[in-house]
Design a protein around this motif. Structure first.
Motif, short mmCIF file in Angstrom:
data_model
loop_
_atom_site.label_atom_id
_atom_site.label_comp_id
_atom_site.label_asym_id
_atom_site.label_seq_id
_atom_site.Cartn_x
_atom_site.Cartn_y
_atom_site.Cartn_z
N THR A 496 0.81 -1.23 0.00
CA THR A 496 0.00 0.00 0.00
C THR A 496 0.84 1.27 0.00
O THR A 496 0.32 2.34 -0.33
N GLY A 497 2.10 1.18 0.47
CA GLY A 497 2.90 2.40 0.65
C GLY A 497 2.68 3.04 2.01
O GLY A 497 3.29 4.05 2.33
N ASP A 498 1.79 2.47 2.83
CA ASP A 498 1.51 3.03 4.15
C ASP A 498 2.18 2.23 5.25
O ASP A 498 2.29 1.00 5.17
N GLY A 499 2.57 2.95 6.30
CA GLY A 499 3.02 2.32 7.53
C GLY A 499 1.82 2.17 8.45
O GLY A 499 0.84 2.91 8.34
N CYS A 500 1.90 1.20 9.35
CA CYS A 500 0.71 0.90 10.13
C CYS A 500 1.07 0.18 11.42
O CYS A 500 2.04 -0.57 11.48
N ARG A 501 0.28 0.43 12.47
CA ARG A 501 0.47 -0.28 13.73
C ARG A 501 -0.78 -1.13 13.98
O ARG A 501 -1.90 -0.69 13.67
N ARG A 502 -0.56 -2.32 14.47
CA ARG A 502 -1.71 -3.16 14.88
C ARG A 502 -1.63 -3.30 16.39
O ARG A 502 -0.56 -3.63 16.91
N ASP A 503 -2.73 -3.02 17.09
CA ASP A 503 -2.67 -3.10 18.55
C ASP A 503 -3.11 -4.49 19.01
O ASP A 503 -3.42 -5.37 18.20
N ALA A 504 -3.11 -4.66 20.32
CA ALA A 504 -3.37 -5.99 20.89
C ALA A 504 -4.80 -6.47 20.60
O ALA A 504 -5.08 -7.67 20.63
N ASP A 505 -5.72 -5.53 20.29
CA ASP A 505 -7.09 -5.93 19.95
C ASP A 505 -7.25 -6.16 18.45
O ASP A 505 -8.37 -6.34 17.96
N GLY A 506 -6.15 -6.09 17.71
CA GLY A 506 -6.25 -6.30 16.26
C GLY A 506 -6.76 -5.08 15.52
O GLY A 506 -7.18 -5.17 14.37
N ILE A 510 -3.20 3.55 10.94
CA ILE A 510 -2.33 3.95 9.82
C ILE A 510 -1.44 5.08 10.30
O ILE A 510 -1.94 6.07 10.85
N THR A 511 -0.13 4.94 10.08
CA THR A 511 0.77 5.98 10.56
C THR A 511 1.22 6.93 9.45
O THR A 511 1.90 7.91 9.72
N GLY A 512 0.83 6.66 8.23
CA GLY A 512 1.20 7.56 7.13
C GLY A 512 2.07 6.85 6.12
O GLY A 512 2.45 5.70 6.29
N ARG A 513 2.42 7.57 5.05
CA ARG A 513 3.16 6.96 3.96
C ARG A 513 4.60 6.66 4.38
O ARG A 513 5.21 7.43 5.11
N VAL A 514 5.09 5.56 3.88
CA VAL A 514 6.49 5.24 4.13
C VAL A 514 7.32 5.44 2.85
O VAL A 514 8.50 5.18 2.82
N ASP A 515 6.67 5.92 1.80
CA ASP A 515 7.40 6.19 0.55
C ASP A 515 7.50 7.71 0.35
O ASP A 515 7.24 8.48 1.27
N ASP A 516 7.86 8.15 -0.82
CA ASP A 516 8.04 9.57 -1.04
C ASP A 516 6.76 10.24 -1.53
O ASP A 516 6.78 11.11 -2.40
N VAL A 517 5.66 9.82 -0.94
CA VAL A 517 4.39 10.47 -1.22
C VAL A 517 4.04 11.27 0.02
O VAL A 517 4.26 10.81 1.14
#
Ligand code: 6R9
Length: 646
Positions: A496-506, A510-517
């Motif tokens: 997707t180009g996005d960074g993301c965190r998954r918590d203990a509840d699943g 979304i933390t935002g783009r990890v590419d140059d967008v």
């Protein structure tokens, strides 16, 4: 970090939602046990001229790469959005149009929308547009924008809507890329009391597009505009010559429906191509499921039809469901900062869907502009476009929705067609700032930089391991680019180009783009596009652009500019460069900060180290990380010393 607040499903919602907790569990189970049956049922919501027999035919592997859904089915998107509602609800309202001026509004029934669309389709035909041809639409937020899209769909032409904020150069690039020979525009647009010279922008663009043979000009302000004989036609006059009868063209499910250009991390914007059956299925299904849409309700998505959100949730999703969709021409702060809430009261909007950047801007104005309106009609709120910070979420919930309305934070992309990660308001407890969980059938995976699959509560790069009907099918004219952009970083997966965190509840955050967008006020921009606009200026030798956190816009644009030896830095030049980018791409791409950089931090192989530039822009200069590969470390010292006060 403190535990985020959790908002359980309100009791009334648990009782009467279209999909409640039991329904959600059942869907999850069904899609595991009988995926074919599940998808078949979802696509069964559409009217098929010829029903499909094959549901899914997908491989993400390079050797036999293909994405096909419902491939042998035949349907027409415009007939699904219009004709099929006529027998029972021809006089229901399809569109409420609210003009820039609060005194301007209009209601359009399904019968009228059908007739208008058929006329537009016949005008296109009379100008030689055939199935498969590409038509560029560059219109303000007026009902004709929707009619134009549906008219193309009706005759099997492929629309490419270009956002009205784009510059002549950006229009030209998009017209050339998809070789469109017909453009639908308007004399002028009107936004926040200001004129947008649409036709003039088209005229400038067309100096670079010799193949365009027809420009249809819809009258919006009535201003006198240049009309080139034989090329430019007043839409009013053309419309008067044709009938309101235009049979819908039978289209294969995998026939293209539209192209929409979007920014990536490299190169020119990509023409994201969506096809008819899968896209429409997904837009319609998610509009009903995520927004718990019920017939007769008034749905307002504040996006522009020039972005994918407007495609899916102003036009295709709502109309396929027979909804009443509100089209708003204006801006949130004109004539006053109460405008959104006044429009909600005026038209008794039940479901309201907007972007975090608008909420943050309105939040700054305090509660008064909201509180002087009633908003009693509202029952559900939504957000899209960028991560929503919990403060803005809580304000939206408490002040706008008076604690009564769930908020659906919907994560998706131009590429995904419609929402993929979002709560179902009758089934999902909410956490402010999280888009919650994937919709049934959507298979997310978090991986590390090396592609190792991460389990449980973790941070990672967001991938999707299997297809869904609304997935884009290709980059127009460059299928290889499609595969390399999305399926080679982590082979066999859509990245997707996005960074993301998954918590203990699943729950997914979304933390935002990890590419140059970068994502500026919900507008997606490639840093490379802004850089190439800057270096096109005669004073600029080199430029590097990064995003930095911005209170209202989410991300601001920070540009490092190296001037040519002849040019001298000055405030005038800075202003001139900002203006230049506005003209080259569009006003929303203008840099917020320009820092003069005698040199840029490069590796010995000449690669710009953007990580360092991001840190300097964010003013996080105590920990610049590994700088040992820099060709000239003194460059960084200079950048830190001369950091622009962002
Ligand atoms: C629909 C749309 C896509 C990018 C996407 C992501 C960001 C969109 C979001 C979100 C966090 C949400 N994004 N929705 N981030 N929460 N609810 O916006 O499409 O213009 O293609 O942008 O926007 O970074 O990758 P598009």
């Amino acid at each position: 970090m403190s535990q985020p607040e959790v908002f359980p499903v309100p009791e009334a919602w648990a009782k009467r939602a279209r999909i409640d907790a039991a329904g959600y569990e059942a869907a999850l189970k069904r899609v595991e046990e009988d995926p074919e049956g599940y998808w078949r049922e979802i696509a069964g919501r559409l009217d098929w001229i010829k029903p499909f027999t094959v549901v899914k035919d997908v491989s993400y592997n390079r050797e036999d790469f293909r994405i096909r859904w419902f491939a042998d089915g035949v349907l027409n998107a415009s007939a699904n959005c219009l004709d099929r509602h006529l027998p029972a609800r021809a006089n229901d309202i399809a569109f409420i149009w609210e003009g820039d001026d609060p005194a301007d509004s209009r209601k359009i029934t399904y019968a009228e929308a059908h007739a208008e669309t058929c006329r537009m389709a016949n005008v296109l035909k009379s100008h030689g547009v055939r199935k498969g041809d590409r038509v560029t639409i560059y219109l303000p937020m007026i009902p004709e924008a929707a009619f134009a899209m549906l008219a193309c769909a009706r005759i099997g032409a492929v629309h490419s809507v270009v956002f009205g904020g784009f510059s002549p150069d950006s229009i030209a690039g998009r017209v050339q890329d998809c070789q469109s020979t017909v453009i639908i525009t308007a004399d002028e647009g009107l936004r926040g009391g200001k004129i947008v010279p649409l036709k003039q922008n088209v005229d400038l663009a067309l100096t670079q597009c010799p193949d365009v043979r027809t420009v249809l000009v819809v009258k919006r302000t009535g201003a006198k505009v240049f009309m080139k004989p034989g090329r430019d036609f007043a839409y009013d006059e053309e419309k008067a010559k044709v009938s309101a009868d235009c049979p819908p063209e039978p289209m294969g499910a995998e026939d293209p429906l539209f192209i929409l250009y979007t920014s990536g991390s490299t190169g020119k914007p990509k023409g994201v191509l969506h096809t008819t059956g899968g896209y429409l299925t997904w837009a319609a299904y998610t509009h009903e499921a995520v927004f718990d849409y019920r017939p007769g309700e008034i749905f307002w998505c504040t996006a522009d039809v020039g972005w994918v959100t407007g495609h899916s949730y102003i036009v295709y999703g709502p109309l396929a469901n027979g909804a009443t969709s509100l089209i708003f021409e204006g801006v949130p702060n004109y004539p006053t900062t109460s405008r959104f809430w006044e429009v909600i009261d005026k038209h008794q909007v039940e479901i309201f869907y907007t972007a975090p950047t608008a909420l943050r801007a309105l939040m700054r104005e305090g509660e008064e502009p909201v509180k002087k309106t009633s908003r009693k009609s509202l029952r559900l709120l939504g957000t899209v476009g960028e991560p929503i910070n919990p403060e803005a979420w809580l304000w939206y919930h408490r002040v706008v929705g008076e604690g009564r309305c769930p908020i659906v934070d919907t994560w998706w992309q131009t590429e995904t067609g419609a929402a993929l990660v979002a709560p179902l308001p009758g089934a999902t407890a909410l956490k402010p700032g999280s888009a919650t969980k994937p919709l049934p059938g959507v298979k997310l995976q978090l991986v590390d930089a090396d592609g190792k699959v991460l389990e449980g509560a973790t941070d990672g790069n967001l991938c999707i391991t299997d297809s869904w009907p609304g997935q884009m099918r290709t980059v127009y004219g460059d299928h290889e680019r499609f595969i390399t952009t999305y399926f080679t970083t982590y082979p066999g997966k859509y990245f997707t180009g996005d960074g993301c965190r998954r918590d203990a509840d699943g729950y997914y955050w979304i933390t935002g783009r990890v590419d140059d967008v970068i994502n500026v006020s919900g507008h997606r921009l490639g840093t490379a596009e802004i850089e190439s606009a800057l270096v096109a200026h005669h004073t600029v030798a080199e430029a590097a652009v990064v995003g930095y956190p911005h209170d209202i816009k989410g991300q601001g644009i920070y540009a490092y500019v190296t001037l040519t030896v002849e040019a001298k830095p000055s405030d005038e030049l800075r202003a001139a460069l900002i203006k230049w980018v506005r003209q080259e791409i569009g006003p929303f791409a203008a840099p917020d900060v320009i820092q003069w950089a005698p040199g840029l931090p490069k590796t010995r192989s000449g690669k710009i180290m953007r990580r360092i530039l991001r840190k300097v822009a964010e003013n996080d200069v105590t920990n610049l990380g590994d700088t040992t590969t820099l060709a000239d470390p003194s460059v960084v010292e200079d950048l830190v010393k001369n950091r622009a006060g962002a």
